[in-house]
Design a protein around this motif. Structure first.
Motif: not given
Length: 376
Positions: A200-214, A216-220, A227-234
């Motif tokens: 995934x590429x973007x100039x939006x740093x917030x977007x990239x941080x969020x998709x990386x979080x999701x 990796x299983x959305x580990x807080x 885990x407070x959000x649904x995540x994936x092994x992606x």
């Protein structure tokens, strides 16, 4: 028995093993490590994006992006119809509804005029879609100026499916970098590969941080597993990222070889009646991921399927162009805007073997067999 010629097999460049050995020596094997960090940085620099996230496939990349922009039940998402099914499936993962847009003949990609008319009509009814997924097909950039302008006018999010178009340019700029975000595939048949993977590429740093979080299983951020959000092994593994780093070093050479191969096929076959190669608009430099053409049965006296069978009989892999999504049983109830162009491109379209490691003898063998199909 003759050696099999595959459609688009992997082609290693030489540095992949060195980077993999570095990964093994560091003992970073899981989806974290210096190879991932380096691959993301190098890839973003290559395409001209500020940020990137390495994931397990192009499909997971799109899924994460659709979740990020809030696609859910009842939301419509406009999508190119002339594409692989993975361009549409993640819409359904999120509970959304695909609406398919036909191609134009100039690029074989989404028709900007049809997109504009559909958004105009939806705007008048107060039912604009949440997003447009624009596919850059077979290495060919779509008409990005027109399509982005239409999306901006109606304030609809533009996501770019550049899975097949790494190495291409639109007016000197990489497709995948014009919308809110773009994504690429490193499947085994792509112009560069990590065996399986995506970016995934973007100039939006917030977007990239969020998709990386999701991804990796959305580990807080806690000492224990919280885990407070649904995540994936992606997430992509460090080992596959190492392969990607080696492949990225030869990308420009792979594009050159793909384009040279297309030019050779064109030189040797364009005189055949009824055979027409995929065009390249003035605004684009296609990577020619696959060499594609159409065969008119009335003019040629043969057809696409006959050519595929003749090649297959000699252990040569080719395939039809994509079956449009609106013709797929899975999506037969979805709305289609237009449809006749992509239907015709599918009915008559052929993808030739396009491996960058083919020998001159391999190419000559393909050309001779195709020309024989015109001998009556």
């Amino acid at each position: 028995m003759k050696d099999k010629i595959f459609l688009s097999p992997p082609h290693m460049g030489g540095d992949e093993l060195r980077f993999v050995e570095e990964a093994f020596n560091s003992n970073y094997i899981a989806p974290v490590g210096p190879q991932i960090d380096a691959f993301e940085k190098e890839f973003a620099e290559n395409v001209g994006a500020k940020f990137s996230a390495a994931v397990s496939s192009g499909t997971t990349a799109l899924h994460l992006l659709l979740r990020y922009i809030g696609i859910g039940p009842g939301d419509d998402v406009l999508c190119s119809t002339f594409t692989f099914v993975a361009s549409a499936n993640p819409i359904v993962y999120q509970g959304g509804t695909p609406v398919f847009i036909d191609s134009d003949l100039q690029s074989w990609n989404m028709d900007p005029e049809l997109l504009s008319s559909e958004l105009e009509e939806r705007s008048s009814k107060g039912c604009l879609p949440k997003a447009v997924i624009l596919v850059h097909l077979y290495g060919q950039p779509a008409d990005l100026d027109q399509i982005k302008a239409v999306c901006d006018r109606f304030q609809v999010v533009l996501l770019e499916d550049a899975a097949e178009a790494l190495g291409a340019t639109y007016k000197g700029r990489a497709p995948g970098t014009f919308g809110l975000a773009g994504f690429y595939s490193f499947n085994g048949n792509k112009i560069i590969t990590t065996s399986g993977g995506g970016m995934i590429v973007s100039d939006d740093e917030v977007l990239i941080r969020k998709v990386k979080f999701w991804a990796t299983q959305a580990k807080d951020d806690a000492l224990h597993y919280e885990h407070s959000e649904l995540g994936y092994n992606y997430r992509m593994s460090n080992i596959l990222a190492a392969i990607g780093r080696g492949q990225l070093k030869v990308l420009s050479e792979r594009v050159r070889l793909k384009r040279d191969l297309f030019d050779l096929f064109y030189e040797k076959l364009h005189d055949l009646p009824g055979l027409t190669f995929m065009p390249e608009p003035e605004y684009a430099l296609s990577s020619r991921w696959l060499t594609c053409l159409t065969i008119d049965p009335e003019q040629s006296g043969t057809d696409r399927d006959a050519v595929i069978k003749a090649l297959s009989a000699d252990s040569i892999e080719s395939r039809p162009t994509w079956k449009p999504m609106h013709l797929q049983p899975l999506y037969k109830k979805c709305r289609i805007v237009g449809g006749s162009i992509s239907e015709r491109l599918f009915q008559h379209g052929l993808c030739l073997p396009s491996g960058t490691a083919m020998s001159s003898e391999d190419v000559e063998r393909i050309i001779n067999l195709i020309r024989k199909c015109w001998e009556h």
